[in-house]
Design a protein around this motif. Structure first.
Motif, PDB file in Angstrom:
ATOM      1  N   SER A 127      20.305  -8.759 -28.818  1.00  0.00           N
ATOM      2  CA  SER A 127      21.277  -7.666 -28.793  1.00  0.00           C
ATOM      3  C   SER A 127      20.760  -6.469 -28.025  1.00  0.00           C
ATOM      4  CB  SER A 127      21.630  -7.257 -30.223  1.00  0.00           C
ATOM      5  OG  SER A 127      22.188  -8.334 -30.935  1.00  0.00           O
ATOM      6  N   GLN A 128      19.462  -6.219 -28.106  1.00  0.00           N
ATOM      7  CA  GLN A 128      18.815  -5.180 -27.307  1.00  0.00           C
ATOM      8  C   GLN A 128      17.792  -5.866 -26.410  1.00  0.00           C
ATOM      9  OE1 GLN A 128      17.651  -1.643 -29.474  1.00  0.00           O
ATOM     10  NE2 GLN A 128      19.508  -1.685 -30.740  1.00  0.00           N
ATOM     11  N   PRO A 129      17.737  -5.521 -25.128  1.00  0.00           N
ATOM     12  CA  PRO A 129      17.131  -6.378 -24.106  1.00  0.00           C
ATOM     13  C   PRO A 129      15.734  -6.899 -24.380  1.00  0.00           C
ATOM     14  CG  PRO A 129      18.321  -4.583 -23.065  1.00  0.00           C
ATOM     15  CD  PRO A 129      18.370  -4.313 -24.541  1.00  0.00           C
ATOM     16  N   LEU A 130      14.865  -6.123 -25.027  1.00  0.00           N
ATOM     17  CA  LEU A 130      13.475  -6.546 -25.180  1.00  0.00           C
ATOM     18  C   LEU A 130      13.140  -6.959 -26.608  1.00  0.00           C
ATOM     19  CD1 LEU A 130      11.706  -3.912 -22.888  1.00  0.00           C
ATOM     20  CD2 LEU A 130      12.290  -6.283 -22.354  1.00  0.00           C
ATOM     21  N   ASP A 131      14.135  -7.223 -27.428  1.00  0.00           N
ATOM     22  CA  ASP A 131      13.875  -7.573 -28.830  1.00  0.00           C
ATOM     23  C   ASP A 131      12.882  -8.725 -28.971  1.00  0.00           C
ATOM     24  OD1 ASP A 131      15.480  -5.608 -29.886  1.00  0.00           O
ATOM     25  OD2 ASP A 131      17.179  -6.921 -30.316  1.00  0.00           O
ATOM     26  N   ASP A 132      13.143  -9.837 -28.289  1.00  0.00           N
ATOM     27  CA  ASP A 132      12.273 -11.008 -28.444  1.00  0.00           C
ATOM     28  C   ASP A 132      10.896 -10.772 -27.833  1.00  0.00           C
ATOM     29  OD1 ASP A 132      14.251 -12.408 -29.737  1.00  0.00           O
ATOM     30  OD2 ASP A 132      14.438 -13.989 -28.228  1.00  0.00           O
ATOM     31  N   VAL A 133      10.866 -10.174 -26.651  1.00  0.00           N
ATOM     32  CA  VAL A 133       9.598  -9.976 -25.957  1.00  0.00           C
ATOM     33  C   VAL A 133       8.685  -9.060 -26.765  1.00  0.00           C
ATOM     34  CG1 VAL A 133       8.529  -8.975 -23.905  1.00  0.00           C
ATOM     35  CG2 VAL A 133      10.553 -10.431 -23.667  1.00  0.00           C
ATOM     36  N   ARG A 134       9.223  -7.955 -27.251  1.00  0.00           N
ATOM     37  CA  ARG A 134       8.392  -7.018 -28.008  1.00  0.00           C
ATOM     38  C   ARG A 134       7.965  -7.607 -29.349  1.00  0.00           C
ATOM     39  NH1 ARG A 134      11.889  -1.624 -26.424  1.00  0.00           N
ATOM     40  NH2 ARG A 134      10.754  -1.137 -24.490  1.00  0.00           N
ATOM     41  N   THR A 135       8.850  -8.384 -29.953  1.00  0.00           N
ATOM     42  CA  THR A 135       8.491  -9.019 -31.218  1.00  0.00           C
ATOM     43  C   THR A 135       7.388 -10.048 -31.007  1.00  0.00           C
ATOM     44  OG1 THR A 135      10.743  -8.684 -32.021  1.00  0.00           O
ATOM     45  CG2 THR A 135       9.393 -10.291 -33.193  1.00  0.00           C
ATOM     46  N   ARG A 136       7.531 -10.856 -29.963  1.00  0.00           N
ATOM     47  CA  ARG A 136       6.465 -11.810 -29.645  1.00  0.00           C
ATOM     48  C   ARG A 136       5.132 -11.099 -29.449  1.00  0.00           C
ATOM     49  NH1 ARG A 136       6.311 -13.717 -23.677  1.00  0.00           N
ATOM     50  NH2 ARG A 136       5.801 -11.488 -23.627  1.00  0.00           N
ATOM     51  N   ASP A 137       5.153 -10.010 -28.690  1.00  0.00           N
ATOM     52  CA  ASP A 137       3.910  -9.293 -28.419  1.00  0.00           C
ATOM     53  C   ASP A 137       3.305  -8.711 -29.692  1.00  0.00           C
ATOM     54  OD1 ASP A 137       4.352  -9.922 -25.780  1.00  0.00           O
ATOM     55  OD2 ASP A 137       4.980  -7.904 -25.175  1.00  0.00           O
ATOM     56  N   ALA A 138       4.150  -8.171 -30.558  1.00  0.00           N
ATOM     57  CA  ALA A 138       3.647  -7.598 -31.813  1.00  0.00           C
ATOM     58  C   ALA A 138       3.054  -8.680 -32.705  1.00  0.00           C
ATOM     59  CB  ALA A 138       4.772  -6.866 -32.543  1.00  0.00           C
ATOM     60  N   ILE A 139       3.676  -9.851 -32.734  1.00  0.00           N
ATOM     61  CA  ILE A 139       3.127 -10.966 -33.524  1.00  0.00           C
ATOM     62  C   ILE A 139       1.792 -11.408 -32.955  1.00  0.00           C
ATOM     63  CG2 ILE A 139       3.497 -13.384 -34.141  1.00  0.00           C
ATOM     64  CD1 ILE A 139       6.538 -12.711 -34.199  1.00  0.00           C
ATOM     65  N   GLU A 140       1.725 -11.559 -31.650  1.00  0.00           N
ATOM     66  CA  GLU A 140       0.477 -12.029 -31.029  1.00  0.00           C
ATOM     67  C   GLU A 140      -0.659 -11.026 -31.190  1.00  0.00           C
ATOM     68  OE1 GLU A 140       1.384 -13.165 -27.015  1.00  0.00           O
ATOM     69  OE2 GLU A 140       2.402 -15.016 -27.642  1.00  0.00           O
ATOM     70  N   ARG A 141      -0.326  -9.736 -31.300  1.00  0.00           N
ATOM     71  CA  ARG A 141      -1.346  -8.715 -31.541  1.00  0.00           C
ATOM     72  C   ARG A 141      -1.726  -8.606 -33.007  1.00  0.00           C
ATOM     73  NH1 ARG A 141       0.863  -3.279 -29.382  1.00  0.00           N
ATOM     74  NH2 ARG A 141      -1.198  -2.559 -30.073  1.00  0.00           N
ATOM     75  N   GLY A 142      -1.032  -9.329 -33.867  1.00  0.00           N
ATOM     76  CA  GLY A 142      -1.331  -9.269 -35.284  1.00  0.00           C
ATOM     77  C   GLY A 142      -0.732  -8.073 -35.998  1.00  0.00           C
ATOM     78  N   LEU A 143       0.239  -7.399 -35.366  1.00  0.00           N
ATOM     79  CA  LEU A 143       0.835  -6.209 -35.976  1.00  0.00           C
ATOM     80  C   LEU A 143       1.862  -6.561 -37.039  1.00  0.00           C
ATOM     81  CD1 LEU A 143       1.371  -4.026 -32.772  1.00  0.00           C
ATOM     82  CD2 LEU A 143      -0.579  -4.015 -34.357  1.00  0.00           C
ATOM     83  N   ILE A 144       2.554  -7.678 -36.855  1.00  0.00           N
ATOM     84  CA  ILE A 144       3.565  -8.117 -37.822  1.00  0.00           C
ATOM     85  C   ILE A 144       3.437  -9.632 -37.988  1.00  0.00           C
ATOM     86  CG2 ILE A 144       5.188  -6.249 -37.304  1.00  0.00           C
ATOM     87  CD1 ILE A 144       6.803  -8.252 -35.620  1.00  0.00           C
ATOM     88  N   PRO A 145       3.836 -10.152 -39.159  1.00  0.00           N
ATOM     89  CA  PRO A 145       3.832 -11.607 -39.327  1.00  0.00           C
ATOM     90  C   PRO A 145       5.049 -12.223 -38.674  1.00  0.00           C
ATOM     91  CG  PRO A 145       4.595 -10.560 -41.335  1.00  0.00           C
ATOM     92  CD  PRO A 145       4.220  -9.440 -40.394  1.00  0.00           C
ATOM     93  N   GLY A 146       4.889 -13.426 -38.151  1.00  0.00           N
ATOM     94  CA  GLY A 146       6.025 -14.099 -37.538  1.00  0.00           C
ATOM     95  C   GLY A 146       5.606 -15.400 -36.894  1.00  0.00           C
TER      96      GLY A 146
END
Length: 426
Positions: A127-146
């Motif tokens: 729905s917002q252009p970078l939702d998936d990309v930013r979420t993937r990056d946050a997960i890979e950095r260990g900031l959020i579980p996913g």
């Protein structure tokens, strides 16, 4: 702390490919090990065996499951992580939501997938252009579980077609426009690009058998995505749109509700490089009245043609199975009638409505996904990533076990316990 974990006394559903019986201990033998062990080293499965694996007790953490079931972490190939836990049908409101609270909503969805036993998701539009990309990056950095995320971007449609006037899509007119749109999204990190090539009867002015775009446009999109190591997925409900997607190199065809002989032939011609993701539970829920409390009335369902579409899809999945086309689990979860956390209901529908065995249904969410995304996932097999789901009960006897949060003991992702059920292990 040791990076070795021995999981002991487990029933192991390996999801190994048929005909891969090989050397003992490789994990490519029987599809089910009634009582076995598996050894994890780092982020990979090192060994799978019937019976006990003997190692120095001080060299690994030992987790005794006392007969619980281990299977590969599940995957969903049609994911809208943008849709919050309380989402109804307000796409425009979500697209225009303030970025910060929306990001928290998306993080909650990512956590829900992981806690539901899903270690891999493939985006199908944001729905917002970078939702998936930013979420993937946050997960890979260990900031959020996913889970592991193959990110999508804004959905792409043709001028004058479905969703073109909503402000939520990227709108294109020709092959050149489409190639440029694919390139722009891939530059941001998108790897699964979603295109509308058919209508959807729930919006009556855009019937499901409408055909959008053309061979030249899709071929250009596929070629551009290939340059980035990405792939094209399409919303294609009608048979003509399915046939066009198959012959032009699209990797994932969502819905494929109406199939004719031509569409099946085009799919068969690309059997080794195309996947169909039906989203059967979504149609089932709609025609069963589950959406009525949220304003999707019986009259609206009748106008949509979904009753006919649902019957056609059940029949069509049978045609796909007979033709050897790989089917992927997934499909528009996130509405209140297909709530987040109920993702494994798709597998239940495959068993109940189209006659799949529980093992075949589980394969659509495990073994079938690995080749699509180019990862060693979806099998409990030596050398594969240690992405695992541990449950009480046997999903090969009762597929609904996978939907019960109280039976879900733990989720392992990359060799680490990413979720442990707090109700089970206080």
């Amino acid at each position: 702390m040791t990076d070795r974990t021995l999981i002991r006394n487990a029933k192991i559903i390996t999801c190994s490919a048929p005909g891969t019986d090989s050397a003992p201990g490789t994990g490519t033998g029987p599809a089910v090990i009634a009582d076995g062990d598996l050894l994890i080293e780092g982020d990979r499965i090192a060994r799978v065996a019937a019976g006990r694996i003997e190692i120095d007790s001080g060299s690994a953490r030992v987790v005794d499951l006392h007969g619980a079931t281990v299977l590969p972490g599940l995957g969903d190939a049609h994911v809208h992580m943008s849709w919050p836990l309380d989402f109804v049908f307000d796409h425009v409101a979500v697209a225009n939501a303030p970025a910060a609270p929306h990001a928290l909503d998306v993080a909650a969805v990512a956590r829900t997938f992981l806690e539901s036993g899903y270690t891999l998701v493939v985006g199908a539009g944001v729905s917002q252009p970078l939702d998936d990309v930013r979420t993937r990056d946050a997960i890979e950095r260990g900031l959020i579980p996913g889970p592991r995320v193959v990110p999508s971007g804004t959905m792409i449609t043709e001028r004058g077609a479905i969703s073109a006037d909503t402000g939520m899509t990227t709108v294109v007119s020709d092959a050149r426009d489409l190639r440029e749109a694919v390139s722009r999204q891939c530059d941001t990190g998108v790897r699964a690009l979603k295109l509308f090539v058919s209508g959807d009867g729930i919006v009556p002015e855009y019937p499901s058998d409408d055909l959008y775009m053309n061979d030249e446009m899709l071929a250009a999109a596929v070629d551009e995505a290939d340059r980035y190591g990405a792939f094209i997925t399409v919303h294609a409900r009608g048979s003509d749109s399915v046939a066009m997607a198959a012959r032009t190199g699209v990797r994932v065809i969502h819905h494929a509700c109406f199939l004719d002989d031509k569409a099946v032939r085009e799919l068969e011609a690309r059997r080794d490089d195309v996947w169909v993701c039906p989203g059967l539970h979504y149609l089932y829920a709609m025609v069963s009245g589950h959406a009525e409390p949220w304003g999707v009335t019986a009259e609206k369902i009748e106008r949509s043609g979904y009753e006919r579409e649902f019957r056609a899809q059940v029949e069509g999945i049978g045609l796909l199975r007979a033709a050897g086309i790989r089917i992927l689990a997934g499909g528009d979860f996130g509405h209140q009638w297909t709530r987040h956390g109920t993702y494994a209901a798709e597998l239940q529908r495959y068993v109940e409505l189209v006659g799949m065995s529980p093992q075949e249904a589980i394969d659509t969410a495990t073994r079938n996904l690995g080749p699509l995304v180019g990862l060693d996932v979806g099998q409990v097999r030596a050398g594969h990533l240690a992405d695992l789901l541990i449950v009480d009960g046997d999903p090969l006897v009762d597929i609904t076990v996978l939907q019960d949060p109280d039976r879900r003991r733990a989720v392992v992702k990359g060799g680490e316990f990413a979720y442990v059920n707090p109700r089970m292990f206080p």
